[in-house]
Write a protein that holds these residues in place. Structure first.
Motif: not given
Length: 593
Positions: A165-171, A194-201, A209-218
């Motif tokens: 599943l392609e799932i977006e994570t916050p920026t 301050f927020f930070a911009l992600p160095q990686s997700p 993974m804890v949420s049960g989405f066992d195959k993630y990509f982005q």
């Protein structure tokens, strides 16, 4: 324009279109006047077509054709016709035809160009980045951006079919230490925060993974406030993947299948079904690098066994201090490498901390030059032991293990290029496995994570982790392609107590860990599954596939080596009221006041 919308593209017409009435839209790439006949090469992103204004054309049309300059944006209406056999251009896909022009409309003119738009330009980088919208019209840049699109499309196609599943994570996220400086974003609504911009997700894909989405990509945008270089930018794109209930072999299989699909769909290249695997220690011992280029040989050999029988005190003192002595045999290079050339290689080695580079040449009579006089009695044993033949050059490095490996590795890399040993047509993948989990920082006198703090130690080291951190191997891995680190990943820690033990080793007491990573640690207490993943650099992958040495060649709007954009002049100062809204005050360094 309403009546001059294109009915074909500049790359689509063929001999089978002979006699068709068509409309083309695009740019003037060439304009040649041959005695009243105008031959104009018209271009769009699909290709190039020759259009012709014949000598019997109306004077007004001929005059208009003559006024067309480079990069005028035009629309033309005309009739497709086959070229005479003697005029066919085999180098153009549209080379069998030309278009007899009946009407021309200038959609926009163009100023004098800062550089010529060719397939590949030799214009300087500053001009190319300042006028990037022009540079992107070039055939080379367009082909590379199109290749980038093919690569990301193939990635999505492969992973979707494998139930990812392609799932977006916050920026906009919380600032957490991940090895480089964060880009910070001030909050207007929450003064001083301050927020930070992600160095990686990283943290968020673990939460998925804890949420049960066992195959993630982005296909994820990432940001690191660090110095730019040929294969690194402040903002970059990576193929981010995470999976639950897997081992590293499962992750390898998915990654190998994805890469094979990408290369086949994008370049028509077949890759092996599985990639070679080399342990980190072996990669360093054999090639002096954890990202070895395996398109050529020149593996290191041990030289220490020949030292006790010599009277060379320099090497003996290195062995007494528990150092390493390695040899690199360069076939047939003795005649080509003068003392000056060897001195140049020595300077390369010194860049990586070496104090010098010893050498000998193999002759019909034994060994000659360099340190050969100290090993004259062992000449045959050395040449037999190293499998060195007459005409070979032997380079020898003596230092502590890491310096010996990395400095001789730099020499090996230079020799591969200087001697043209690299097969540029090859794509050589290799997995580097069994990395150390921790690295010792001599300056800080403390342990640091080799990759990041969420990597799982191999099971056999868990009990003794605190007593001997340096011996711990992690369940982590890199994918290397042609001497570049292409992807990095690990099996993750999912047990909060084990995670805290790792935090303790790298200097993160429980209270600090809870402050910075509390939301992740808390999630582990709610049935977190075993999981792992990998992230591959899209920019670097496309760069290698395109045969380039800089990721700027495959990024539409990159920053320069100073981390700036000459095109839009960013970063730039902002108005005082903007700073006031954000509760900020700028304090300039003394030298800039």
């Amino acid at each position: 324009m309403e009546n001059m919308k294109r009915t074909a593209t500049c790359g689509s017409l063929r001999a089978s279109d002979d006699g068709k009435s068509i409309i083309l839209n695009g740019w003037v790439h060439r304009n040649r006047d041959h005695g009243g006949i105008h031959f104009i090469n018209m271009r769009d992103r699909y290709g190039e077509t020759q259009i012709v204004v014949d000598e019997d054309a109306p004077a007004e049309l001929s005059e208009l054709a003559g006024s067309l300059k480079f990069e005028y944006c035009i629309a033309i209406e005309g009739i497709v016709r086959k070229r005479p056999d003697t005029m066919v251009n085999p180098d153009m896909p549209t080379g069998e035809i030309e278009v007899s022009v009946k009407k021309i409309e200038i959609l926009n003119t163009c100023l004098t160009l800062p550089f010529m738009i060719e397939d590949e330009t030799d214009s300087n980088e500053t001009a190319r980045l300042k006028y990037r919208y022009l540079d992107l019209r070039s055939g080379g840049m367009q082909s590379r951006i199109i290749l980038r699109n093919k690569v990301t499309w193939a990635i999505r196609d492969y992973l979707q079919k494998d139930d990812f599943l392609e799932i977006e994570t916050p920026t906009l996220i919380k600032s957490t230490p991940e090895g480089a400086r964060d880009f910070l974003v001030p909050s207007r609504l929450h003064a001083g925060k301050f927020f930070a911009l992600p160095q990686s997700p990283q943290l968020y894909k673990q939460l998925l993974m804890v949420s049960g989405f066992d195959k993630y990509f982005q296909v994820a945008r990432c940001y690191r406030d660090e110095d730019a270089r040929g294969d690194r930018q402040l903002e970059f794109t990576q193929i981010d993947m995470e999976m639950s209930f897997v081992s590293k072999d499962d992750i390898f299989a998915v990654t190998e299948g994805m890469m094979s699909h990408v290369f086949k769909e994008s370049l028509g290249v077949d890759l092996p079904a599985t990639f070679e695997r080399i342990a980190y220690d072996d990669a360093m011992n054999l090639y002096g690098s954890d990202k070895p280029d395996l398109r050529f040989g020149l593996a290191f050999q041990d030289f220490a066994s020949f030292v006790p029988g010599s009277d060379f005190s320099v090497f003996k003192s290195v062995l007494e201090s528990k150092g390493t002595i390695k040899a690199l045999v360069v076939p047939g290079a003795a005649a080509d490498y003068s003392r000056k050339k060897i001195s140049d290689l020595e300077e390369t080695a010194k860049t990586y901390g070496a104090k010098g580079l010893a050498w000998m040449k193999v002759t019909a009579d034994g060994l000659d030059g360099g340190i050969s006089k100290f090993f004259a009695e062992q000449a045959k044993a050395i040449t037999d032991g190293l499998n060195a033949n007459e005409g070979d050059l032997i380079l020898i490095m003596a230092a502590d293990w890491k310096t010996a490996c990395t400095s001789l590795g730099a020499v090996r890399s230079r020799l591969g290029k200087d001697l043209k040993l690299i097969d540029e047509s090859q794509y050589k993948f290799v997995w580097i496995i069994d990395f150390p989990l921790f690295e010792y920082n001599e300056e800080e006198k403390s342990w640091e994570p080799a990759h990041h703090m969420f990597s799982m130690p191999q099971q056999r080291f868990i009990e003794t982790m605190e007593s001997d951190p340096g011996a711990v191997k992690g369940d982590l891995y890199d994918l290397v392609l042609n001497g570049y680190e292409l992807a990095s990943g690990s099996i993750r820690v999912h047990d909060p107590e084990l995670q805290q033990r790792i935090f303790n080793i790298v200097g993160f007491p429980r209270e600090i860990a809870e402050e910075r990573f509390g939301f992740l640690l808390e999630s582990f207490r709610y049935g977190a599954p075993p999981h792992g993943g990998i992230a591959a650099g899209v920019d670097r992958l496309v760069m290698i596939m395109a045969g380039k040495s800089s990721i700027k060649e495959v990024i539409p709007f990159p920053k320069n080596s100073a981390g700036m954009s000459p095109m839009d002049d960013s970063p730039a100062r902002v108005e005082g009221d903007q700073l006031q809204d954000l509760h900020l005050q700028v304090v300039m360094p003394p030298e800039e006041k």
